[in-house]
Design a protein around this motif. Sequence first.
Motif, short mmCIF file in Angstrom:
data_model
loop_
_atom_site.label_atom_id
_atom_site.label_comp_id
_atom_site.label_asym_id
_atom_site.label_seq_id
_atom_site.Cartn_x
_atom_site.Cartn_y
_atom_site.Cartn_z
N ARG A 156 -24.60 20.90 -17.09
CA ARG A 156 -24.52 19.83 -16.11
C ARG A 156 -25.25 20.23 -14.83
NH1 ARG A 156 -19.17 19.24 -15.95
NH2 ARG A 156 -19.00 20.61 -14.16
N TYR A 159 -28.51 18.48 -12.98
CA TYR A 159 -28.58 18.05 -11.57
C TYR A 159 -29.80 18.65 -10.88
CZ TYR A 159 -24.01 15.81 -11.29
OH TYR A 159 -22.96 14.96 -11.45
N ILE A 161 -21.73 14.96 -18.63
CA ILE A 161 -21.98 16.19 -19.39
C ILE A 161 -20.82 17.14 -19.18
CG2 ILE A 161 -23.51 18.17 -19.70
CD1 ILE A 161 -25.80 16.46 -18.65
N ILE A 183 -25.32 12.23 -15.85
CA ILE A 183 -25.19 13.68 -15.82
C ILE A 183 -23.73 14.08 -15.63
CG2 ILE A 183 -25.80 15.75 -14.50
CD1 ILE A 183 -28.50 14.45 -13.94
N LYS A 184 -23.04 13.26 -14.87
CA LYS A 184 -21.64 13.56 -14.60
C LYS A 184 -20.83 13.63 -15.90
CE LYS A 184 -18.05 12.13 -11.45
NZ LYS A 184 -17.31 10.90 -11.20
N ALA A 202 -22.25 17.34 -7.89
CA ALA A 202 -22.31 15.99 -8.43
C ALA A 202 -22.57 14.97 -7.34
CB ALA A 202 -21.02 15.67 -9.15
#
Length: 710
Positions: free
Chosen positions: A349, A353, A343, A340-341, A477
Amino acid sequence: MLKLLKTHFGFDQFRPLQEEIIREVMAGRDALVLMPTGGGKSLCFQLPALLLPGLTLVISPLISLMKDQVDALRANGVAAACINSTLSRGEIVKIQTEAQQGKIKILYAAPERLILPEFQHFLQKIKVSLLAIDESHCISEWGHDFRPDYLNLKILRDLFPGVPVLALTATATPQVREDIREQLALEQAKLFISSFNRHNLFYTVLPQREAYGQLLEILGEHRQEAAIIYCFSRKDTENLAADLRGEGFKALPYHAGLESEERRTNQESFIRDEVQIITATIAFGMGIDKPDVRLVIHYHLPKSLEGYYQETGRAGRDGLPSKCILFYSSADAVKQQYFIKQIEEATERKNAYRKLEQMVAYAELTHCRRQHLLAYFGEDYPREKCDGCDICLSPPQEFEATIVSQKIMSAIVRTGERFGMNHVIEVLLGSKNKNILERDHHRLSVYGIVDDFSKEDLRRIINQLVSRNLIDKRGEAYPVLALSQEGQDFLRTRQKICLPRPIAPAKLSPAREAVDREYDRELFEKLRVLRKQIADAQGVPPFVVFGDLSLRQMAAYLPQSEKSFARISGVGQEKLNKYGKVFTEVISTYAGEKNLPEKGVPLTGTEKSRRLKREGSTYQETKRLVLEKMSLEEMAGVRNLTARTILAHIEKLAAAGEEIDLAYLRPGAERFAKIKAAFQQAGGLALSPVKEMLGEDFSFEEIRIARLFI
Ligand code: ADP
Ligand code: ZN
């Protein structure tokens, strides 16, 4: 309508909302239908199609699904056809001619057809009575499966003014729902939403640690049954399929990276019961309508709870008990965070999350999973426990977590509320990680003070503390842990706390086989083989011949006459004519060899309700069954009630002085004596103390029956 339901589809009763929807459509009004997968949406246009004078035009996005539906309808003796790009010109012309002559009742077409002038010309020449838009969420750009071709559907409104439109979907957030209304000019349409609870699905989460071993065990228990295993990556699907083949299972992979030919044949093998297991990425499932998938396993953590619900929804469409298993470890979540980081787009993003967090919350639940899933879709589950998830069946035990919670929270404070979960845990466990040494965290008093919990345990405990608002997670994040106001108070006032024990979640418990009446497995296998032979000879998937439920009923009741065979669910007039003889022959031979009697197939819903009306009340119906000397379980099965309810009826009847002979239900002399002694010792007629005294060996039902005699 009930008569058509039985003759053409072999069913005795409508599922929830089906009848209401059909009535709405028959009255010429538009309707918008939201029902979960397996809810029985197709019937809502297929049955009206039989009653309406003209043709029912069904728009459906997936060609493979179309073909299966048409096969299934034809097997039931319904004149159905589809027009799509896989057909030759000649075939299309033939179907169109038949449609014009009124020989076709249900015509499936893909949305891209609608803009072809030739097809429009054809449509103008036929009489259409109903327009059904399947998967209607595809029209919305807000949804997860937007298909631009669906925008062509507006043409239909102009072509067929006044013809009712029935829009159906299994996925629709309020936004998508409004979009469907607007795009299809359905402002006035009545909305039908059925519960999204899939009562026959059993939800469970298992630790990822021993995933492969557990997977083999589970698959071993379900050898002849269809399973979909969702994996994280394409590579994973191929590796897992190969491993499983090495263990003697029939397994094939499915993902978007395969050649389309290979994808098609793998899917086909699965649908035709030649291969039991498909290992897949989420690309798999949209195009299949297989009703007898018994297992949906997520080998890795899915990306969102909504996706998870959709994917698990592919299990047990036929209503038979099926399992949804998620393998989970928090490391899996960390892996996804990493992706995901990457993105780039900020909102996207953030959304990713949030979805992951929701998924993790589900995996780590300590209360009913079904209730949680339904709440996610805005639905209240009216009961505290569902009996259909691992947590309800074996609730997690609590433990005194005061000390470990204090340690965790102190470590958060001592490290300055500037670190994430991993770091805090490593400090607590005394790790020699570079990050820790560099910051001198190995000199803190909290360094290495936990030795009775693993890393995974601590993660779960911290997440529990977060969900109880004692700890805050700040940032997206890699969130930093900090104490909330409540958390500070907790430490200061030395409060006590109990948390669910962070042991490996409950072992897989069996699905509620209660719904699943006992049936003869050997005969079932024989019938399955017969079904497969017939299906192959006709070039259709086996479930088009008969679903698993029908075969199980045959293997439970051994119907050998045409009359009793006709009572089996899924046996309509057409199938009775076509298959009645071959199936009853196999059953008769088997029953003869084993010397097994035919058991009365329970009255069908319609007959049953007619009878009930005739005889007055539900008590009278139970009385009738008692007179037939049925066992409690049989009565419960026939009446579709629980044994407890049946017992309550019997008690009422006895209390009312009805003349019924219950002697056949009475426990044997020895057991009866024991129960009687227990009642005397307890000094009353309350059940619980007696049950406690007698223990596991005696059921509540048995004690209750004995009480009648005492
Ligand atoms: P959906 O399109 O909503 O996913 P389907 O229309 O494919 O669901 O129906 C799911 C399954 O339920 C099918 O196997 C279908 O034959 C069965 N079914 C539908 N209506 C009934 C009913 N009234 N009684 C028993 N089974 C039904
Ligand atoms: Zn539950």
